[in-house]
Every structure is written in structure tokens, then in C-alpha cells.
Design a protein around this motif. Sequence first.
Motif: not given
Length: 370
Positions: A163-164, A195-196, A201-203, A271-273
Motif C-alpha cells: 500500500g501507499p 510498516t510496509h 512500497a519501500y522502493l 504504492a507505485e500507482g
Amino acid sequence: MTTGGAFWGRAEQQDFRSRVRGTLLGTAVGDALGAPLDGLTLEEIREAHGAQGLTDPAPAYGRRGAVTDLTQLTLFTVDGLIRAQVRRDTGAWHPPTDLHRAYLRWAATQHDWGPDERRTDDGWLAREEWLYVRRDPARACLLGFGDTTMGTLDAPKNPGEPGPEAVARSAPFGLLVGWEPQLVVQLAMECAAQTHGHPSAYLSAGAYAALVHALARGEYLDAAVQRALALLAERPGHEPVTEALEHALGAVRQGLPTPDRVEELAGDGGAEGALAVAVYCALVGEDVRHGLCLAVNHGGPSSAAGALTGGLLGALHGETVLPPAWLAELEGRPTMLVLADDFAMEMTQGPALHGPASSSPAWLTRYPRA
């Protein structure tokens, strides 16, 4: 520009403070704008707000201008970064740990009724009563900060969570303008993994921090994206995030922006979106209002996309471009301004506040070393 105050001219200090304020306020404004739309489809948004979608702040959580946990966590990110700089003087310097402690202070706001005056080492932000509300925090954040064990890149919390939310709290890392970009990316990634733990997500958090870092140092957004892509290329598993950013750049050349194009970039809400949406909307928006409205009117994570877009636009232009009417209704705005100015002061005048040669007891009360 340097992290030591002696080499900051007055104009540089004023510009930096404006970009810090713009980043924090922009994040919060975008978050608040998108909050009423989270969980709605594009069709439902149009039914509720007309064919153009949402064009001005609408009520969420009982008022207009209410922020979500994304802004709350962004503020605690700033608090953690200041505390890390203060602790640097002691020789016990490990920023991910200081950020984790700050996030645990946020977690206390999610289950305590209000500030605990007995915890004298919490600092001033944790005593802000308006922060003691739940705004639908992501389960990954509650689990990640549900105990004192800190997630790391080697052993991340919630390793399947794409997730973002971690990206949306990562703008302040980019405001470490005296750091090398690679270190900014690394710190953002390490703190996102608390958390992610999904690589996307972390990238994405690292890429977003790199974007803000370049903008806060005076680069244009298109150049900042290219810098972020180059930094990503060094990281294993970067391909989904790289492809999302390249997709955003390609969409810029496909004609007038539309909500359908934004929704395509948002994808499945990962996240990337959300990062791709923010880059696209910041690039194609006719002005800040248009860019922010474009970022939130879709069926994806509207508050996250709005927060990310607002952070980019605030870092790029400074606080003066943000709509005054939207700022006037923004929840917690006085706190954000004080925190932004404290961060700017710490980054430009830190040695004078708590260095070996001198220290300010008042500053160490606000940001304890403990």
C-alpha cells in the motif's frame, strides 16, 4: 547550501523555510482534499460532486479540512528527524531508530485518550491534543507500530503489504537537503519497511523522497524524476516502481489530462500507482488547485495521491502557491507551521541550538535527547 547554519545566507534560509512549509502544508492539503473520496469509485464521486468531480474541499470526519493518518504520520516523521539531529551530538546516532520512536509516539495517539504529561521525554508534538484521533489508519501501520520491534529492510514488517501509506509519510526525508541523495533514499526505505515490507512500497518511498530532495534543492520536476529513476536503477526489485514512473512520464505526452488516465495510472491502489499519479498530476496540472483536484478524483487511494501530489508541488514552489482558502480551513495548520519552522531552524542552525559549544535548554525540552 549546507547543514551548518554558518553557510546559509538569509535568502537561502527563507527559500528553504518556504519549501519546508510548502511540503508539509501541501501534503496535508492534498490529504484533506482526498479524504472524502477514499473508498469511492469514480462514478460515485461524480454522483456526489457532479460531472467534474470534487473541485473544492468537502467534509470528512465531520468537517472540511480534516486530515488523515497520512498527515499525522508525516508530522511525526518531521519530529523524528529533528530528534535524530539533536541526538547526533551524543554520538548515539541511528536515524531509523529515532524515526521508529517517533512513530511509536504516533501509535500512542491512536489508543490513548490524550497526552500523558508524565512522559516528559515525548517532546511537544506528542502533547498536541488534536492529534489524538483515529482517522482510519491503515492496518499495516497499526501492526507495524503495534509493538516495540522495529522492522528493517532485512526483516521488514508486513512483507506482503504494497500500500501507499509509507510513501505518503516520506516527504520529510527529502527535506534533508544537506544529505547525499543516496542516503536520503536509503533512510526513507528503511523507515518505510517498519510498516510496509513489500519492495514496491519501500522502493516507492525511496523514490518519492528522492523527488522531494531534488525539488527542495531547486531542480525542476522532470529532472527530479530522471534523478529518481537513476537512483532506483541501483536497487534490486525496482522494476515495478520504475515502470510506474515511466508510465507517468509517457502519459504526460498523451493529450489533455483526464480522470480516466489518472485512474489507469493508479492501477490497483499500490504504492507505485499512487506515486505515478502524483508525478503525473504535478506535471500536467494547470496550477496547484487543478493538479490536486486531478490527483484525488479517481477510484484509487485519493488521500494518498493527494498528499503525494501536494508534497511535490509544495517542495517545488514553496508555501505561497497553496490555495489560501484551503489553508484557512486546514486542520492542525498552526502545529504544521511551527513544526516546519522548527525543522528549518534545526537544519540551518542546529549547532547553535545544541552543539558542544552551546545549547538551548528550551530547544532540548521541545526535542529531548532521551
